[in-house]
Design an enzyme around this catalytic site. Structure first.
Site, mmCIF file in Angstrom:
data_model
loop_
_atom_site.group_PDB
_atom_site.id
_atom_site.type_symbol
_atom_site.label_atom_id
_atom_site.label_comp_id
_atom_site.label_asym_id
_atom_site.label_seq_id
_atom_site.Cartn_x
_atom_site.Cartn_y
_atom_site.Cartn_z
ATOM 1 N N HIS A 1 0.863 -1.186 0.000
ATOM 2 C CA HIS A 1 0.000 0.000 0.000
ATOM 3 C C HIS A 1 0.894 1.229 0.000
ATOM 4 O O HIS A 1 1.952 1.242 0.608
ATOM 5 C CB HIS A 1 -0.881 0.023 1.256
ATOM 6 C CG HIS A 1 -2.039 0.956 1.136
ATOM 7 N ND1 HIS A 1 -1.947 2.311 1.371
ATOM 8 C CD2 HIS A 1 -3.315 0.732 0.748
ATOM 9 C CE1 HIS A 1 -3.121 2.869 1.171
ATOM 10 N NE2 HIS A 1 -3.972 1.938 0.785
ATOM 11 N N ASP B 1 -7.904 -5.211 -0.223
ATOM 12 C CA ASP B 1 -8.358 -5.897 -1.446
ATOM 13 C C ASP B 1 -8.077 -7.391 -1.431
ATOM 14 O O ASP B 1 -8.741 -8.158 -2.125
ATOM 15 C CB ASP B 1 -7.686 -5.256 -2.672
ATOM 16 C CG ASP B 1 -8.216 -3.866 -2.883
ATOM 17 O OD1 ASP B 1 -7.486 -2.904 -2.622
ATOM 18 O OD2 ASP B 1 -9.407 -3.743 -3.242
HETATM 19 C C1 SDX Z 1 -6.085 0.339 -2.885
HETATM 20 O O1 SDX Z 1 -4.445 4.816 -1.891
HETATM 21 C C2 SDX Z 1 -5.371 4.174 -1.323
HETATM 22 O O2 SDX Z 1 -5.804 4.509 -0.265
HETATM 23 C C3 SDX Z 1 -5.891 3.002 -2.110
HETATM 24 C C4 SDX Z 1 -6.896 2.136 -1.398
HETATM 25 C C5 SDX Z 1 -8.176 2.883 -1.125
HETATM 26 O O3 SDX Z 1 -8.893 2.491 -0.222
HETATM 27 O O4 SDX Z 1 -8.477 3.810 -1.937
HETATM 28 O O5 SDX Z 1 -6.347 1.681 -0.167
HETATM 29 C C6 SDX Z 1 -7.260 0.920 -2.217
HETATM 30 O O6 SDX Z 1 -5.794 0.734 -3.980
HETATM 31 C C7 SDX Z 1 -5.231 -0.664 -2.135
HETATM 32 C C8 SDX Z 1 -4.032 -1.151 -2.994
HETATM 33 C C9 SDX Z 1 -4.552 -2.211 -3.967
HETATM 34 N N1 SDX Z 1 -3.499 -2.557 -4.947
HETATM 35 C C10 SDX Z 1 -2.914 -3.746 -4.954
HETATM 36 O O7 SDX Z 1 -3.078 -4.613 -4.083
HETATM 37 C C11 SDX Z 1 -1.991 -3.966 -6.145
HETATM 38 C C12 SDX Z 1 -0.678 -4.595 -5.648
HETATM 39 N N2 SDX Z 1 0.010 -3.566 -4.837
HETATM 40 C C13 SDX Z 1 1.062 -2.818 -5.540
HETATM 41 O O8 SDX Z 1 0.716 -2.500 -6.884
HETATM 42 C C14 SDX Z 1 1.531 -1.674 -4.672
HETATM 43 O O9 SDX Z 1 1.680 -2.119 -3.389
HETATM 44 C C15 SDX Z 1 0.795 -0.375 -4.632
HETATM 45 C C16 SDX Z 1 0.516 0.170 -5.992
HETATM 46 C C17 SDX Z 1 -0.474 -0.511 -3.880
HETATM 47 C C18 SDX Z 1 1.697 0.580 -3.907
HETATM 48 O O10 SDX Z 1 2.881 0.596 -4.650
HETATM 49 P P1 SDX Z 1 4.060 1.553 -4.232
HETATM 50 O O11 SDX Z 1 3.551 2.931 -4.032
HETATM 51 O O12 SDX Z 1 5.221 1.338 -5.157
HETATM 52 O O13 SDX Z 1 4.387 0.959 -2.806
HETATM 53 P P2 SDX Z 1 5.725 1.159 -2.058
HETATM 54 O O14 SDX Z 1 6.383 2.442 -2.481
HETATM 55 O O15 SDX Z 1 5.427 0.952 -0.628
HETATM 56 O O16 SDX Z 1 6.639 -0.057 -2.592
HETATM 57 C C19 SDX Z 1 7.810 -0.327 -1.861
HETATM 58 C C20 SDX Z 1 8.509 -1.411 -2.645
HETATM 59 C C21 SDX Z 1 8.701 -1.069 -4.110
HETATM 60 O O17 SDX Z 1 9.909 -1.702 -4.521
HETATM 61 P P3 SDX Z 1 11.250 -0.772 -4.513
HETATM 62 O O18 SDX Z 1 11.025 0.330 -5.524
HETATM 63 O O19 SDX Z 1 11.458 -0.285 -3.091
HETATM 64 O O20 SDX Z 1 12.357 -1.751 -4.976
HETATM 65 O O21 SDX Z 1 7.739 -2.624 -2.614
HETATM 66 C C22 SDX Z 1 7.444 -3.004 -3.942
HETATM 67 C C23 SDX Z 1 7.565 -1.776 -4.807
HETATM 68 O O22 SDX Z 1 7.891 -2.148 -6.126
HETATM 69 N N3 SDX Z 1 6.067 -3.509 -3.917
HETATM 70 C C24 SDX Z 1 5.712 -4.742 -4.228
HETATM 71 C C25 SDX Z 1 4.335 -4.789 -4.035
HETATM 72 N N4 SDX Z 1 3.891 -3.598 -3.633
HETATM 73 C C26 SDX Z 1 4.983 -2.803 -3.558
HETATM 74 N N5 SDX Z 1 6.419 -5.811 -4.629
HETATM 75 C C27 SDX Z 1 5.713 -6.939 -4.882
HETATM 76 N N6 SDX Z 1 4.368 -7.071 -4.718
HETATM 77 C C28 SDX Z 1 3.664 -6.009 -4.298
HETATM 78 N N7 SDX Z 1 2.354 -6.131 -4.132
#
Ligand code: SDX
Length: 395
Positions: free
Chosen positions: A271, A329
């Site tokens: 998240h 989710d």
């Molecule tokens: C919702 O914003 C909100 O409030 C949204 C929401 C709402 O109620 O409106 O909460 C609803 O959208 C929840 C999120 C649902 N999405 C998913 O479950 C999709 C899978 N999650 C990822 O796409 C991701 O976690 C995001 C998009 C949600 C967040 O991505 P970020 O902003 O890149 O997260 P981060 O900066 O904390 O990531 C840190 C690291 C990154 O790697 P590095 O660049 O540090 O090397 O963790 C990695 C990311 O690439 N990472 C993941 C991951 N989520 C983050 N790696 C593998 N699997 C994942 N799910």
């Protein structure tokens, strides 16, 4: 102001707007609606209580609740012409595409949406109307996709039970909703009602800052929510579980999720804001167990696979280090699947609930005395061209 944009480390980031609606502490895993912890609201209130709270700033007294429920019940039907609108879509259209179209067209049927926002009466009418109609609009999208007859709302049922009647009922016999399932779905609505300035809410605010009518703005929010990185994650999560197929393949997918060269992400994990357990996910986890037990699905392979994925991910160094926890989710998709809601409808359910937050966030913005059109800026990284352009060829 709809948000202050600052230039930071090569990226534009919203410094975020001022709001009194929802508070999130991502490190603590805390979520408050108008100051109330989400855990308390999920435990002691139903979705219409929460909708009233988000809109008016306080939980309703018993009289206010009676009046509110009466108004909502009076607006659950949609214009008969609007029901015909669905006929223009292919049966296999994604229901979110239908939602974008139908909700965007609401202002073509209900003129108050166009009326000035300064009139609190018009704003209340707009809010009550769309909160009342979203269950009908969502259920109709499902019924149409399956060639099932449209079910009119029933005023003898509560808000969420009525939604289930419109989704799963038939004209041939009375639909008797399961109270455990109704409670689970009603709580899912509460957990999804608002979430501060997420991507879709920011979309609604930015669209609204131009003075567009609220229903057009909600339609823009629905379009944004559809994305798999946002509201589409619950549908994507179930697709991912189906693709993994067996517990023995979980390590392979965990490995892929950690591989920088692989675009695969573990759907339902991580998240942007929560670097602790999403408080909604903790509540959803218990709902998930209650529903699976009620339906005798505790040993269903898909749900056992989901539990194993959760266990392994929570122990894995990469996920622990990056603070990637299961989010709302992850569990909401499992519960909806168990209830019998088809995966392509999951994000529509999310949109149904989030419409409350979108409308309230839109209203807070348009009523902000400093309100003016949002105008994000950019960092230009193209190559400036100097000199005279080449001679233009005649058409
Ligand atoms: C919702 O914003 C909100 O409030 C949204 C929401 C709402 O109620 O409106 O909460 C609803 O959208 C929840 C999120 C649902 N999405 C998913 O479950 C999709 C899978 N999650 C990822 O796409 C991701 O976690 C995001 C998009 C949600 C967040 O991505 P970020 O902003 O890149 O997260 P981060 O900066 O904390 O990531 C840190 C690291 C990154 O790697 P590095 O660049 O540090 O090397 O963790 C990695 C990311 O690439 N990472 C993941 C991951 N989520 C983050 N790696 C593998 N699997 C994942 N799910």
């Amino acid at each position: 102001k709809t948000g202050l944009f600052t230039y930071d480390a090569g990226f534009l980031s919203t410094a975020s707007c001022k709001s009194k609606i929802t508070f999130i502490d991502g490190d603590k895993g805390e979520l408050l609606y108008r100051g109330y912890p989400i855990e308390e609201l999920a435990e002691h209130c139903n979705f219409l209580d929460v909708a009233y709270l988000l809109k008016h700033g306080d939980l309703p007294t018993s009289e206010q609740k009676i009046d509110f429920v009466k108004i909502i019940k009076r607006h659950t039907m949609i214009h008969e012409q609007m029901a015909k609108f669905y006929q223009g879509f292919r049966r296999d259209a994604h229901p979110m595409a239908v939602m974008v179209g139908v909700v965007g067209a609401l202002s073509a049927f209900y003129h108050e949406a166009e009326e000035g926002f300064l009139d609190p009466k018009a704003r209340n009418v707009n809010f009550n109307r769309i909160v009342a109609k979203m269950p009908t609009i969502v259920a109709l999208a499902y019924r149409y996709s399956r060639g099932k007859p449209f079910m009119y709302p029933r005023n003898d049922l509560g808000y969420t039970a009525n939604f289930m009647h419109m989704m799963f009922g038939t004209p041939c016999e009375e639909y008797v909703p399961n109270p455990v399932i109704v409670h689970a779905l009603d709580t899912i609505f509460t957990l999804h009602a608002d979430h501060e300035q997420n991507a879709s809410t920011s979309t609604v605010r930015l669209a609204g800052s131009s003075g567009a009518n609220p229903y057009a703005c909600i339609s823009a929010g629905i379009g944004c929510l559809w994305g798999p990185a946002h509201g589409g994650a619950n549908e994507a999560c179930l697709k991912m579980l189906a693709e993994i197929g067996d517990v023995s393949r979980v390590p392979e997918y965990i490995k892929r999720a950690k591989d920088k060269n692989d675009s695969f992400k573990l759907m339902g994990f991580g998240h942007r804001v929560y670097k602790n357990f999403d408080p909604r996910a903790k509540i959803m986890r218990k709902i998930c167990d209650d529903v699976l037990r009620e339906l005798g699905l505790e040993n269903d392979p898909l749900f056992k696979l989901a539990k194993e994925l959760e266990r392994i991910a929570l122990e894995d160094d990469y996920f622990v280090e990056k603070k990637l926890y299961p989010n709302v989710d992850f569990y909401s998709g499992i519960v909806q699947k168990a209830i019998g809601i088809p995966t392509e409808m999951f994000t529509c359910i999310f949109a149904l609930a989030r419409t409350v937050g979108w409308m309230v966030q839109w209203e807070e913005m348009v009523m902000d005395p400093e309100y003016k059109i949002g105008r994000p800026r950019q960092v230009y990284v193209g190559e400036p061209r100097r000199g005279v352009p080449p001679t233009r060829r005649p058409e």
